[in-house]
Design a protein around this motif. Sequence first.
Motif, PDB file in Angstrom:
ATOM      1  N   TYR A   1       0.738  -1.337   0.017  1.00 21.15           N
ATOM      2  CA  TYR A   1       0.047  -0.062  -0.097  1.00 21.15           C
ATOM      3  C   TYR A   1       0.857   1.172   0.140  1.00 21.15           C
ATOM      4  O   TYR A   1       2.023   1.039   0.073  1.00 21.15           O
ATOM      5  N   ASP A   2       0.104   2.432  -0.134  1.00 17.65           N
ATOM      6  CA  ASP A   2       1.135   3.695  -0.204  1.00 17.65           C
ATOM      7  C   ASP A   2       1.928   3.889  -1.276  1.00 17.65           C
ATOM      8  O   ASP A   2       3.166   4.010  -1.344  1.00 17.65           O
ATOM      9  N   TYR A   3       1.518   2.996  -2.539  1.00 14.10           N
ATOM     10  CA  TYR A   3       2.351   3.321  -3.798  1.00 14.10           C
ATOM     11  C   TYR A   3       2.521   4.566  -4.208  1.00 14.10           C
ATOM     12  O   TYR A   3       3.492   5.031  -4.798  1.00 14.10           O
ATOM     13  N   SER A   4       1.436   5.633  -4.220  1.00 13.47           N
ATOM     14  CA  SER A   4       1.808   6.989  -4.884  1.00 13.47           C
ATOM     15  C   SER A   4       2.164   7.986  -3.681  1.00 13.47           C
ATOM     16  O   SER A   4       2.126   7.546  -2.404  1.00 13.47           O
ATOM     17  N   ASN A   5       2.311   8.983  -3.953  1.00 14.75           N
ATOM     18  CA  ASN A   5       2.866   9.925  -3.045  1.00 14.75           C
ATOM     19  C   ASN A   5       2.478  11.402  -3.771  1.00 14.75           C
ATOM     20  O   ASN A   5       2.016  11.453  -4.850  1.00 14.75           O
ATOM     21  N   PRO A   6       2.473  12.704  -2.905  1.00 14.96           N
ATOM     22  CA  PRO A   6       2.150  14.001  -3.567  1.00 14.96           C
ATOM     23  C   PRO A   6       3.019  14.255  -4.816  1.00 14.96           C
ATOM     24  O   PRO A   6       2.547  14.945  -5.566  1.00 14.96           O
ATOM     25  N   HIS A   7       4.253  13.565  -5.047  1.00 17.61           N
ATOM     26  CA  HIS A   7       4.988  14.295  -6.146  1.00 17.61           C
ATOM     27  C   HIS A   7       4.534  13.255  -7.296  1.00 17.61           C
ATOM     28  O   HIS A   7       4.813  13.480  -8.631  1.00 17.61           O
ATOM     29  N   ARG A   8       3.792  11.959  -7.145  1.00 16.04           N
ATOM     30  CA  ARG A   8       3.454  11.098  -8.166  1.00 16.04           C
ATOM     31  C   ARG A   8       2.013  10.691  -7.480  1.00 16.04           C
ATOM     32  O   ARG A   8       1.773   9.626  -7.287  1.00 16.04           O
ATOM     33  N   PRO A   9       1.191  11.531  -7.534  1.00 17.48           N
ATOM     34  CA  PRO A   9      -0.370  10.934  -7.084  1.00 17.48           C
ATOM     35  C   PRO A   9      -0.783  10.109  -7.863  1.00 17.48           C
ATOM     36  O   PRO A   9      -0.599   9.755  -9.277  1.00 17.48           O
ATOM     37  N   GLY A  10      -1.700   8.938  -7.227  1.00 14.67           N
ATOM     38  CA  GLY A  10      -2.409   8.027  -8.175  1.00 14.67           C
ATOM     39  C   GLY A  10      -2.886   6.978  -7.308  1.00 14.67           C
ATOM     40  O   GLY A  10      -3.237   7.247  -6.027  1.00 14.67           O
ATOM     41  N   PRO A  11      -3.003   5.739  -7.539  1.00  9.45           N
ATOM     42  CA  PRO A  11      -3.674   4.760  -6.868  1.00  9.45           C
ATOM     43  C   PRO A  11      -2.834   4.222  -5.417  1.00  9.45           C
ATOM     44  O   PRO A  11      -1.673   4.644  -5.784  1.00  9.45           O
ATOM     45  N   ASN A  12      -3.437   3.992  -4.710  1.00  9.41           N
ATOM     46  CA  ASN A  12      -2.766   3.424  -3.514  1.00  9.41           C
ATOM     47  C   ASN A  12      -2.126   2.141  -3.616  1.00  9.41           C
ATOM     48  O   ASN A  12      -1.057   1.825  -2.846  1.00  9.41           O
ATOM     49  N   SER A  13      -2.925   1.249  -4.413  1.00 10.44           N
ATOM     50  CA  SER A  13      -2.118  -0.135  -4.283  1.00 10.44           C
ATOM     51  C   SER A  13      -2.761  -0.797  -5.749  1.00 10.44           C
ATOM     52  O   SER A  13      -3.434  -1.629  -5.794  1.00 10.44           O
ATOM     53  N   PRO A  14      -1.896  -0.304  -6.649  1.00  6.76           N
ATOM     54  CA  PRO A  14      -2.168  -0.881  -8.205  1.00  6.76           C
ATOM     55  C   PRO A  14      -2.067  -2.540  -8.085  1.00  6.76           C
ATOM     56  O   PRO A  14      -1.189  -3.158  -7.578  1.00  6.76           O
ATOM     57  N   ILE A  15      -3.101  -3.163  -8.532  1.00  9.07           N
ATOM     58  CA  ILE A  15      -3.108  -4.783  -8.627  1.00  9.07           C
ATOM     59  C   ILE A  15      -1.746  -5.292  -9.068  1.00  9.07           C
ATOM     60  O   ILE A  15      -1.317  -6.356  -8.783  1.00  9.07           O
ATOM     61  N   SER A  16      -1.467  -4.712 -10.097  1.00 13.60           N
ATOM     62  CA  SER A  16      -0.351  -5.244 -11.263  1.00 13.60           C
ATOM     63  C   SER A  16       0.913  -5.184 -10.235  1.00 13.60           C
ATOM     64  O   SER A  16       1.820  -6.071  -9.913  1.00 13.60           O
TER      65      SER A  16
END
Length: 334
Positions: free
Chosen positions: A262-277
């Motif tokens: 989890y926590d895949y994305s961040n403020p500099h790279r916003p997006g999904p929390n946990s992409p399934i791939s």
Amino acid sequence: MKILNALLLVTTTYYLADATLSKTDSKKASSKSFETKTRLSDVPVQSRGLVTTDVKAKDIVLDHQSYCNKKVKERHVSGDVLGYVTPWNGHGYDVAKIFASKFTLISPVWLQIRRKGRQSFQVTGLHDVDQGWIKDIIKKNSKSTQLVPRVLFDSWTYQDFESVFNSEDEIEDLSDALVQTAKDEQFDGFVIEVWSQLGGQQRQGLVHMLTHIGQALHQAKLQFILVIPPAVAPGTDQLGMFGKKEFDLLAPVVDSFSLMTYDYSNPHRPGPNSPISWVQACVQILDPESKWRKKILLGLHFYGMDYSALGASGEPILGSRVPKWIADSSQVLS
């Protein structure tokens, strides 16, 4: 990919707690929470038409805190399920008592272990331990749910780690401190969170220390769950700071791995929390042949992140905020 055991990270008023939000974030979120009364029912949510792809706004507002009283003790996962409880979310303790039968492991976020000097270790945070709550969990679940508090290596310097890695006596004393605490407090083991503190350095030393801790806990018939970072660094194709080599070395002495998917994305790279791939890759890299797959507790987040919010890190979107947004929107409910 095989069905994985589930690690439930609890953030909303319906779930237990979370393992990634800070105390500050939790307080921010709770101050904006949408309070509605918990509703009990003798009819499962499926029979009430609440499990559907055609979700109605009014159903979310009215039923987001409802559950079937007759189903609270049923489990639908064959493997282990781990849930965290945090002291700053008091409602989590009540939810844990209601739904404890659905979890095989509950980890209150209570403890830290500190190195006070050579061969001197102290477990702190014991003031947060609620023995009455522990007895309630045991009483209601006949010991089917085990209490495994999370332990952080608090205030350790790089030199502290080096000293312990290079001394069998220190490792033994560290292990003894954990075992004795478990016996004194009637814990069933521990969730150990330490790997990320060294940023991927000293892997050999960490494996050596954790192997001895695991052996000591098992000798005392205690559970050893290890928190591990994702095997693929978020937002990249690069391997993370915990890989297959470390996984294979520790799998024989670790009962379960709490995988932080989890926590895949961040403020500099916003997006999904946990992409399934990405989640699938993190599992498959660690255990491509499914040899130890049953020991992987896959981190399932129950929160999102709002990166448009004020502040450098954004803020969490908890489930309790969603029905308030819906209720406040006359267009949605009209």
